[in-house]
Design a protein around this motif. Structure first.
Motif, PDB file in Angstrom:
ATOM      1  N   GLN A 176      28.940 -24.404  49.192  1.00 55.71           N
ATOM      2  CA  GLN A 176      27.525 -24.739  49.189  1.00 55.71           C
ATOM      3  C   GLN A 176      27.298 -25.729  48.058  1.00 55.71           C
ATOM      4  O   GLN A 176      27.544 -25.415  46.904  1.00 55.71           O
ATOM      5  N   LYS A 179      21.784 -28.340  48.400  1.00 50.05           N
ATOM      6  CA  LYS A 179      21.242 -28.071  49.744  1.00 50.05           C
ATOM      7  C   LYS A 179      22.163 -28.546  50.862  1.00 50.05           C
ATOM      8  O   LYS A 179      21.824 -28.461  52.029  1.00 50.05           O
ATOM      9  N   LYS A 180      23.335 -29.080  50.459  1.00 50.69           N
ATOM     10  CA  LYS A 180      24.249 -29.594  51.483  1.00 50.69           C
ATOM     11  C   LYS A 180      25.467 -28.698  51.630  1.00 50.69           C
ATOM     12  O   LYS A 180      25.811 -27.938  50.728  1.00 50.69           O
TER      13      LYS A 180
END
Ligand code: 4AD
Ligand code: MG
Length: 434
Positions: A176, A179-180
């Motif tokens: 992770q 947010k990508k």
């Protein structure tokens, strides 16, 4: 006292009656009535120490445990034992850190199993044979870098957090990234090619490689050290094999000089290759079938095939290494170049050492249109890999390279049963500590 410390190897050379201070770990301690006999180990060697009862702190010394670290001051004297040499008569000492008992593993006895030894690896590496493995590994690392440097390769450091790979997607570790979604790098392949095209022509990197391989074998790790190189303006894949052959001649010749003692201790006599045979997959499959191992045209070599091949090469060529060339397209990634006249083949090779694959290499396809077609054949959309695709649009020369596994190199050289013996702290599907 530590400011006066000299190494045991130097203390062993001092004249009798010289006063010295030496520090290290207690390998053995034997209180025998009015005497205490100690074997002290530091990074340079071992030495016998003797304390007599007139030492004020004799009682305290008799309670010191194995693997504690201490510094001793005393006088050099000639040993009365058969083996002779110098020993130290203890006049003073300081306990730097007393070891708890019992020790979690039996250091030096070789009785603990590998899993337990790795759980307590810093104790395990105090044993001189285990320690020797990693001193040899350290020199192989250095000699590899020296070789590439000498041959005008530039060392590059590339990201280990990436957005995509070019090898098989099944082996990627997801992470992770804010947010990508991102991946741990499974090979510096993209970046090596990028910086050949980036004007360096010749690049190398020695760095961690991550593979989400569920296989629990004696040759697979989920994190290993990759030795990667890539070179431009090559005539064909044989230019790469030429460099790799010189690399191993250099490493093994130099290693015999710089790790003489370690190699003797492990009873390893490196055999410097004279001429590494280069045999095509077709030839090898024919030979293997004569030895009772049948593989179809598109098959890869499995571990059994590699092992049998290793034996054949030793017998017929008197070599430990073999290049297996022309792997079928079916088992190679999309970026390997195909020979002009063989759409089912690749200009690729593996290097097998004593029956185990230690490297994979190839000439890469550098012509954008052909690369795009090859990607499509493997179900990959090249245009979606923008950063990779761009490399081939602005003057990318013919090039190729190889990826070696350092851990496997050490394992094969030292004839260790398990690749985990060749890495300090292995990572595999079960192990995440220490
Ligand atoms: O054969 P591999 O997957 O090839 C590549 O990564 C290509 N990008 C290389 C190239 O430049 N064409 O990995 C290269 C080497 C293997 O031959 C092996 O020595 C080692 O890396 N290796 C592993 N070592 C330990 N554990 C694993 N799971 C390994 N996977 C590969
Ligand atoms: Mg491979």
């Amino acid at each position: 006292m530590l400011d006066k410390r000299i190494l045991i190897k130097d203390a062993l050379k001092k004249k009798p009656s010289t006063k010295v201070a030496i520090a290290g770990w207690i390998k053995q301690i034997k209180p025998l009535g009015k005497l205490i006999f100690i074997t002290l180990r530091d990074r340079s060697g071992e030495m016998q120490l003797i304390a007599k009862q007139d030492l004020k702190t004799f009682k305290e010394l008799s309670k010191v445990t194995r693997e504690s670290s201490l510094i001793f001051e005393g006088n050099i004297q000639e040993s009365k034992q058969k083996s002779g040499g110098n020993e130290l008569e203890i006049k003073d000492f300081q306990i730097l850190n007393q070891a708890e008992t019992p020790l979690p593993i039996d250091v030096g006895a070789g009785t603990s199993n590998i899993d337990k030894r790795i759980d307590h690896r810093f104790l395990d590496t105090r044993e001189e044979k285990i320690n020797a493995i990693f001193r040899i590994r350290s020199k192989i690392f250095k000699l590899t870098a020296d070789f590439f440097d000498k041959e005008d390769f530039t060392n590059i450091t590339t990201p280990k957090i990436t957005s995509a790979g070019v090898e098989s997607g099944a082996e990627l570790f997801n992470i992770q990234y804010f947010k990508k979604n991102a991946f741990l790098s499974q090979s510096p392949q993209i970046y090596k090619q990028m910086f050949v095209a980036g004007g360096f022509e010749r690049v190398y990197e020695i760095a961690p490689v991550f593979r989400a391989e569920k296989s629990n074998t004696t040759r697979h790790l989920t994190e290993f050290t990759g030795v990667d190189m890539e070179m431009g303006f090559i005539k064909d894949e044989h230019d790469i094999m030429d460099v790799v052959e010189e690399l191993f001649k250099y490493i093994l010749t130099e290693l015999k000089k710089v790790c003489k003692e370690e190699l003797e201790l492990l009873e390893i006599k490196p055999i410097v290759p004279k001429k590494i045979p280069r045999l095509s997959m077709k030839e090898i499959k024919t030979t293997l079938s004569k030895h009772g191992k049948s593989l179809s045209e598109d098959d890869d070599l499995d571990s059994e095939a590699e092992e049998i091949l290793g034996e054949i090469i030793k017998k017929e060529y008197n070599e430990e290494f073999v290049f297996v060339t022309n792997y079928p397209w079916e088992v190679r990634p999309f970026y390997h170049m195909k020979p002009k006249d063989d759409k089912n083949g690749t200009k690729s090779f593996d290097l097998i050492w004593n029956g185990v694959e230690i490297a994979t290499g190839a000439q890469r396809e550098h012509r954008y249109d052909i690369l795009k077609k090859q990607a499509t054949e493997k179900g990959i959309k090249l245009d979606e890999m923008e950063a990779y695709a761009e490399i081939f649009k602005f003057g990318c020369p013919p090039h190729g390279g190889i990826g070696l596994g350092l851990d496997r190199m050490v394992q094969r050289l030292l004839k260790l049963n398990n690749v985990r013996e060749a890495i300090l702290l292995p990572r595999d599907p079960e192990r995440l500590t220490p």
